[in-house]
Scaffold this motif. Structure first.
Motif, mmCIF file in Angstrom:
data_model
loop_
_atom_site.group_PDB
_atom_site.id
_atom_site.type_symbol
_atom_site.label_atom_id
_atom_site.label_comp_id
_atom_site.label_asym_id
_atom_site.label_seq_id
_atom_site.Cartn_x
_atom_site.Cartn_y
_atom_site.Cartn_z
ATOM 1 N N ILE A 81 0.850 -1.197 0.000
ATOM 2 C CA ILE A 81 0.000 0.000 0.000
ATOM 3 C C ILE A 81 0.882 1.242 0.000
ATOM 4 O O ILE A 81 1.770 1.396 0.836
ATOM 5 N N GLY A 82 0.656 2.129 -0.954
ATOM 6 C CA GLY A 82 1.461 3.335 -1.105
ATOM 7 C C GLY A 82 2.676 3.166 -1.981
ATOM 8 O O GLY A 82 3.389 4.148 -2.238
ATOM 9 N N PHE A 83 2.943 1.962 -2.455
ATOM 10 C CA PHE A 83 4.077 1.710 -3.339
ATOM 11 C C PHE A 83 3.738 2.185 -4.744
ATOM 12 O O PHE A 83 2.593 2.055 -5.179
ATOM 13 N N PRO A 84 4.683 2.768 -5.498
ATOM 14 C CA PRO A 84 4.374 3.289 -6.840
ATOM 15 C C PRO A 84 3.825 2.209 -7.770
ATOM 16 O O PRO A 84 4.319 1.077 -7.802
ATOM 17 N N GLU A 85 2.817 2.563 -8.536
ATOM 18 C CA GLU A 85 2.155 1.595 -9.408
ATOM 19 C C GLU A 85 3.057 1.126 -10.536
ATOM 20 O O GLU A 85 3.005 -0.038 -10.945
ATOM 21 N N GLN A 86 3.896 2.029 -11.069
ATOM 22 C CA GLN A 86 4.745 1.660 -12.199
ATOM 23 C C GLN A 86 5.732 0.567 -11.811
ATOM 24 O O GLN A 86 5.937 -0.405 -12.555
ATOM 25 N N ILE A 87 6.340 0.706 -10.638
ATOM 26 C CA ILE A 87 7.301 -0.302 -10.195
ATOM 27 C C ILE A 87 6.573 -1.561 -9.747
ATOM 28 O O ILE A 87 7.060 -2.686 -9.940
ATOM 29 N N ALA A 88 5.380 -1.400 -9.166
ATOM 30 C CA ALA A 88 4.611 -2.567 -8.729
ATOM 31 C C ALA A 88 4.197 -3.433 -9.910
ATOM 32 O O ALA A 88 4.167 -4.665 -9.810
ATOM 33 N N GLU A 89 3.890 -2.808 -11.038
ATOM 34 C CA GLU A 89 3.531 -3.583 -12.230
ATOM 35 C C GLU A 89 4.715 -4.405 -12.725
ATOM 36 O O GLU A 89 4.563 -5.572 -13.122
ATOM 37 N N LYS A 90 5.915 -3.813 -12.694
ATOM 38 C CA LYS A 90 7.102 -4.565 -13.097
ATOM 39 C C LYS A 90 7.404 -5.694 -12.115
ATOM 40 O O LYS A 90 7.819 -6.788 -12.522
ATOM 41 N N LEU A 91 7.163 -5.425 -10.844
ATOM 42 C CA LEU A 91 7.379 -6.472 -9.851
ATOM 43 C C LEU A 91 6.388 -7.610 -10.029
ATOM 44 O O LEU A 91 6.754 -8.786 -9.911
ATOM 45 N N PHE A 92 5.145 -7.279 -10.342
ATOM 46 C CA PHE A 92 4.139 -8.315 -10.579
ATOM 47 C C PHE A 92 4.500 -9.140 -11.810
ATOM 48 O O PHE A 92 4.365 -10.372 -11.800
ATOM 49 N N SER A 93 4.976 -8.484 -12.871
ATOM 50 C CA SER A 93 5.364 -9.213 -14.084
ATOM 51 C C SER A 93 6.552 -10.125 -13.833
ATOM 52 O O SER A 93 6.607 -11.252 -14.348
ATOM 53 N N ALA A 94 7.506 -9.658 -13.034
ATOM 54 C CA ALA A 94 8.663 -10.494 -12.719
ATOM 55 C C ALA A 94 8.261 -11.714 -11.899
ATOM 56 O O ALA A 94 8.744 -12.832 -12.143
ATOM 57 N N ALA A 95 7.374 -11.517 -10.931
ATOM 58 C CA ALA A 95 6.896 -12.651 -10.144
ATOM 59 C C ALA A 95 6.024 -13.582 -10.977
ATOM 60 O O ALA A 95 6.048 -14.805 -10.797
ATOM 61 N N GLU A 96 5.277 -13.016 -11.901
ATOM 62 C CA GLU A 96 4.432 -13.825 -12.778
ATOM 63 C C GLU A 96 5.276 -14.676 -13.721
ATOM 64 O O GLU A 96 4.937 -15.836 -14.010
ATOM 65 N N ALA A 97 6.406 -14.115 -14.217
ATOM 66 C CA ALA A 97 7.299 -14.883 -15.086
ATOM 67 C C ALA A 97 7.937 -16.048 -14.341
ATOM 68 O O ALA A 97 8.237 -17.083 -14.944
ATOM 69 N N ARG A 98 8.127 -15.902 -13.046
ATOM 70 C CA ARG A 98 8.672 -16.991 -12.241
ATOM 71 C C ARG A 98 7.577 -17.924 -11.726
ATOM 72 O O ARG A 98 7.880 -18.811 -10.926
ATOM 73 N N GLN A 99 6.323 -17.672 -12.134
ATOM 74 C CA GLN A 99 5.167 -18.486 -11.751
ATOM 75 C C GLN A 99 5.020 -18.574 -10.228
ATOM 76 O O GLN A 99 4.712 -19.623 -9.670
ATOM 77 N N LYS A 100 5.220 -17.442 -9.572
ATOM 78 C CA LYS A 100 5.081 -17.408 -8.121
ATOM 79 C C LYS A 100 3.625 -17.489 -7.686
ATOM 80 O O LYS A 100 3.335 -17.940 -6.574
ATOM 81 N N PHE A 101 2.685 -17.058 -8.551
ATOM 82 C CA PHE A 101 1.270 -17.042 -8.171
ATOM 83 C C PHE A 101 0.577 -18.388 -8.412
ATOM 84 O O PHE A 101 -0.604 -18.518 -8.123
ATOM 85 N N THR A 102 1.283 -19.342 -8.961
ATOM 86 C CA THR A 102 0.713 -20.676 -9.151
ATOM 87 C C THR A 102 1.016 -21.622 -7.995
ATOM 88 O O THR A 102 0.484 -22.729 -7.962
ATOM 89 N N GLU A 103 1.853 -21.200 -7.064
ATOM 90 C CA GLU A 103 2.184 -22.041 -5.919
ATOM 91 C C GLU A 103 0.991 -22.110 -4.969
ATOM 92 O O GLU A 103 0.243 -21.140 -4.831
#
Length: 429
Positions: free
Chosen positions: A115-137
């Motif tokens: 909460i309060g973290f910049p959206e632009q960097i958060a989107e890149k962080l989400f994409s990086a975690a998504e590429a590592r399939q972290k949300f499928t665990e």
């Protein structure tokens, strides 16, 4: 100085496999180089021959991360390897931002809050975690996804299409329930039933932003509609902002269940085709008088299931869930081939196939179309004189009809909205 010369000559003439290079000695304020061939000191300036820091047998090995972890197979190294025009391998170090981004994405489930973290960097962080399939665990993926949905809401996912994906719903129910601020939700052909947990979740305040809800072919009856509309009818909460509702191909509904839908005052489009209505004309008049929807003679584009698509940061995450489910049920294909062979040789009875949504759609088209829409502009095709003459009569008739409908509605609300069953439902929220 003789002992120094003897020690130096001994070092030079000793058998050693290491080439230490030229040796410089400062004596009396002057720099001298030791002549290894003669074993003495030569007063010359250092020659400009290449200096060898390591021996000829010295080699360097670049070690990669060799951890045998399935979740980190796609981890990239800290170097970027490229080839020059001459064909030589060249590497350059990655930026500090990319290294930090990769480290945080590997440990995204340990983040306390975004909460309060910049959206632009958060989107890149989400994409990086998504590429590592972290949300499928199983466990850590849900925890990581909740951190993003709590902070960014509709940016993570604003529209979700789960049409005919009942296996994804059963496997990732908690992850689906974590999405907030959805505006469009397609649950068609999922056979949820009246007691499904996701149907109860639709009445929560987290999904009060839903404007388009498609519940086609979900085996819903009047009991399911009563549960879904209880917060709106009594507490004025829940799906109060709903604009488009599709309840077609649910044959267990009747006229009583349609009465529950009249609490959605903001509806612009409604589809109740293929339901178990008995008095269709009475239902059409009731819907037109109470919520102002007109029966459409042609199919509406709002119900062709082309407007609702999965959109947001988690679009690829939903696809990863579906791929994981499809890979899990792949071994069943061999079982189908075996049963087909047994059926061919007459060793087993024929297995009934699952009724697909296409069959239900064909039955709905054959039975009739019951789609409603709200007119934006009133039709004015009659002559002006007839409108002036009959305007007072139309107004009076309309007022009388509205008064009668209001009396019926208020009398029924005393029995519908304040029954013991409704209060029992509301106590569960």
């Amino acid at each position: 100085q003789s002992w120094w010369s003897r020690g130096m000559s001994y070092c030079l003439h000793s058998e050693s496999h290491f080439d230490t290079g030229p040796i410089y000695v400062r004596e009396n304020g002057k720099l001298h180089v030791v002549n290894q061939g003669a074993g003495g000191i030569q007063d010359v300036t250092p020659k400009t021959r290449p200096f060898r820091l390591f021996s000829r047998s010295f080699s360097v090995e670049l070690c990669m991360n060799r951890e045998d972890d399935r979740a980190r197979r796609q981890r990239t190294d800290h170097f970027i390897f490229t080839y020059t025009k001459e064909g030589n391998l060249r590497y350059s170090a990655k930026s500090l931002f990319s290294l930090v981004l990769g480290y945080i994405s590997d440990n995204v489930d340990h983040i306390d809050s975004l909460i309060g973290f910049p959206e632009q960097i958060a989107e890149k962080l989400f994409s990086a975690a998504e590429a590592r399939q972290k949300f499928t665990e199983p466990v850590t993926g849900l925890r990581a996804l909740q951190k993003f949905t709590e902070a960014y809401g509709s940016l993570v996912l604003c529209s979700l299409c789960l049409r005919n994906r009942y296996l994804v719903i059963s496997e990732k129910l908690e992850e689906i329930k974590s999405f907030r601020e959805l505006t469009c939700l397609d649950l068609s052909c999922c056979k949820l039933g009246d007691e499904h947990e996701l149907l109860e979740h639709l009445t929560k305040e987290a999904l009060s932003s839903v404007k388009q809800l498609l519940l086609k072919d979900n085996s819903l009856s009047d009991a399911g509609l009563r549960r879904m509309t209880a917060p709106v009818r009594v507490l004025k909460k829940g799906l109060e902002n709903l604009l488009v509702l599709d309840l077609s191909c649910n044959p267990y509904q009747n006229d009583v269940g349609i009465g529950y839908l009249l609490s959605f005052k903001k509806l612009n489009c409604l589809d109740i085709s293929g339901t178990g209505l008995k008095d269709v004309d009475a239902v059409i008049k009731r819907i037109q008088m109470q919520i102002g929807l007109v029966h459409s003679k042609v199919p509406l584009k709002e119900f062709d299931h082309s407007n609702c698509k999965t959109e947001g940061w988690a679009e690829q995450t939903v696809l990863q869930w579906e791929q994981a489910v499809m890979e899990a049920i792949k071994p069943q294909d061999n079982l189908r081939s075996r049963t087909a062979a047994l059926r061919f040789y007459g060793k087993t009875h024929g297995i009934e196939e699952v009724v697909k949504c296409t069959v239900v759609e064909a039955e709905t088209k054959a039975s009739g179309n019951l789609q409603f829409y709200k007119e934006k502009v009133q039709n004015c095709h009659l002559p002006l004189k007839k409108e002036v003459v009959g305007s007072h009569e139309l107004k009076n008739n309309r007022k009388r009809a509205l008064a009668e409908q209001e009396r019926e509605r208020t009398s029924k609300q005393k029995h519908l909205c304040l029954t013991v069953e409704d209060w029992d439902l509301l106590n569960t929220y």
